[in-house]
Design a protein around this motif. Sequence first.
Motif, mmCIF file in Angstrom:
data_model
loop_
_atom_site.group_PDB
_atom_site.id
_atom_site.type_symbol
_atom_site.label_atom_id
_atom_site.label_comp_id
_atom_site.label_asym_id
_atom_site.label_seq_id
_atom_site.Cartn_x
_atom_site.Cartn_y
_atom_site.Cartn_z
ATOM 1 N N TRP A 252 -5.508 9.791 11.475
ATOM 2 C CA TRP A 252 -5.468 9.346 10.072
ATOM 3 C C TRP A 252 -4.750 10.320 9.151
ATOM 4 O O TRP A 252 -4.964 11.530 9.211
ATOM 5 C CB TRP A 252 -6.900 9.120 9.562
ATOM 6 N N LEU A 253 -3.933 9.768 8.250
ATOM 7 C CA LEU A 253 -3.176 10.583 7.294
ATOM 8 C C LEU A 253 -3.342 10.006 5.884
ATOM 9 O O LEU A 253 -3.227 8.790 5.682
ATOM 10 C CB LEU A 253 -1.688 10.575 7.675
ATOM 11 N N PHE B 184 0.826 -1.216 0.000
ATOM 12 C CA PHE B 184 0.000 0.000 0.000
ATOM 13 C C PHE B 184 0.867 1.277 0.000
ATOM 14 O O PHE B 184 0.938 2.004 -1.003
ATOM 15 C CB PHE B 184 -0.933 -0.079 1.218
ATOM 16 N N ILE B 185 1.586 1.521 1.082
ATOM 17 C CA ILE B 185 2.370 2.761 1.159
ATOM 18 C C ILE B 185 3.544 2.688 0.190
ATOM 19 O O ILE B 185 3.862 3.657 -0.512
ATOM 20 C CB ILE B 185 2.870 3.010 2.602
ATOM 21 N N GLY B 186 4.176 1.510 0.128
ATOM 22 C CA GLY B 186 5.342 1.336 -0.742
ATOM 23 C C GLY B 186 5.048 1.699 -2.184
ATOM 24 O O GLY B 186 5.884 2.311 -2.861
ATOM 25 N N SER B 187 3.859 1.346 -2.679
ATOM 26 C CA SER B 187 3.556 1.643 -4.088
ATOM 27 C C SER B 187 3.447 3.159 -4.307
ATOM 28 O O SER B 187 3.857 3.676 -5.343
ATOM 29 C CB SER B 187 2.287 0.918 -4.552
ATOM 30 N N HIS B 188 2.933 3.868 -3.312
ATOM 31 C CA HIS B 188 2.867 5.333 -3.437
ATOM 32 C C HIS B 188 4.269 5.952 -3.375
ATOM 33 O O HIS B 188 4.549 6.941 -4.057
ATOM 34 C CB HIS B 188 1.970 5.920 -2.343
ATOM 35 N N ALA C 259 3.800 9.694 1.693
ATOM 36 C CA ALA C 259 4.847 9.496 0.666
ATOM 37 C C ALA C 259 5.651 10.782 0.467
ATOM 38 O O ALA C 259 6.879 10.742 0.291
ATOM 39 C CB ALA C 259 4.210 9.038 -0.649
ATOM 40 N N ALA C 260 4.980 11.923 0.532
ATOM 41 C CA ALA C 260 5.685 13.212 0.375
ATOM 42 C C ALA C 260 6.649 13.434 1.544
ATOM 43 O O ALA C 260 7.780 13.911 1.357
ATOM 44 C CB ALA C 260 4.670 14.360 0.295
#
Length: 354
Positions: free
Chosen positions: A226-227, A16-20, A233-234
């Motif tokens: 929640w973020l 999830f986060i890694g792909s962003h 990613a930024a």
Amino acid sequence: MARTFNTILVTGGAGFIGSHVVRRLVNNYPACKILNLDKLTYAGNLENLTDIQNKPNYIFVKGDINDINCIEDIFEKYTIEAVVHLAAESHVDRSISNPTEFAVTNVVGTINLLNAAKKNWAAASDKNLFYQISTDEVYGSLGATGLFTEETCYSPRSPYSASKASADHFVRAYHHTYLLPVAISNCSNNYGSFQFPEKLIPLAIHNIKNSKPVPVYGKGENIRDWLFVEDHAAAIDLILHNGLVGSTYNIGGFNEWKNIDLIRLLCKLMDKKLNRPAGSSEKLIAFVKDRAGHDLRYAIDSSKIKKELGWEPSLQFEQGLDKTVDWYLANEKWLNDITSGDYQNYYKKQYLER
Ligand code: NAD
Ligand code: TYD
């Protein structure tokens, strides 16, 4: 001055986060090779990256962070200059059923990567960075007041958070003992596109869409901060290039929600989006047996990253949730593909047989 790299290894980039993170780095740094190492567990999905898969600076390697030969080959072949380490088992409920798997991937896997970095990089090198992506859950559980700061002592209470805390300790130990250049960030709960529907928000969207019960643990009184994932990613991009070596940064949106209030908001939004009569989705809410050892409240003080690096969330929660719901409704095939097969067995064990 900002650091620059020629080759960055992202672990867990199909999640999830890694792909962003991979998408952002590939698009923002066309002169830098972005290598994505991912085992493609149930949570890893190359469908998350179809838009950048043919970019010339993107390389995917299917591999396990517990395969030492694989890691060493990558470091040698690609002269890795920085590691952004996201690969992990990430779901608390799964850690309660299978803690050992979390120790193996999250702790031992991290040590394997640290060893490869230590072997290949000069001590105290200013050309390299080992960047550990961690979670606010390592700080434990808050009462009604207070925030986690970078100085809060670690007090993990689930097998997942214990494994992440342990990995963070190893990262700091390699910095102090071997002068490995490291950074750590601890982020609050993320939401957004491409999140596996075992986590609260995509699970609830999926169930509401299919008019299935929306499971809320206990009384729904637990609080999370929640973020929006693209804001995370930024922040990762910023810390990777501008963060102070040896530092820790907390990342969060000052955006606390009681689970039940969040689910009610989501129900209202989904009623509108699906043209259903007001109140119909709320009827799907089902209070179920609480999670064992359920942490009451997480809340992050992210003033350090704002002050030192100028990072701030770009979206209000209502805007981010609106975008997120739109994405899941528009990407029915993505959701249907990953909720067939093994997901059904997981769902049955987690929600129907407890
Ligand atoms: P995720 O479960 O969606 O993705 C994890 C990825 O790691 C998957 O692609 C999986 O295939 C890969 N992976 C797992 N084991 C591996 C192994 N042995 N070798 C190589 N790859 C492996 O997780 P996520 O939610 O994207 O979280 C990513 C990271 O961010 C994790 O380290 C997590 O602890 C941290 N984090 C997550 C959140 C959140 O809200 N999701 C918040 C803060 C920090
Ligand atoms: P989750 O998305 O699993 O993230 P984490 O446990 O890492 O914070 O859960 C977020 C919150 O939602 C947490 O308090 C547990 C709760 N929850 C439910 O009430 N029902 C569910 O089906 C799930 C998955 C979570």
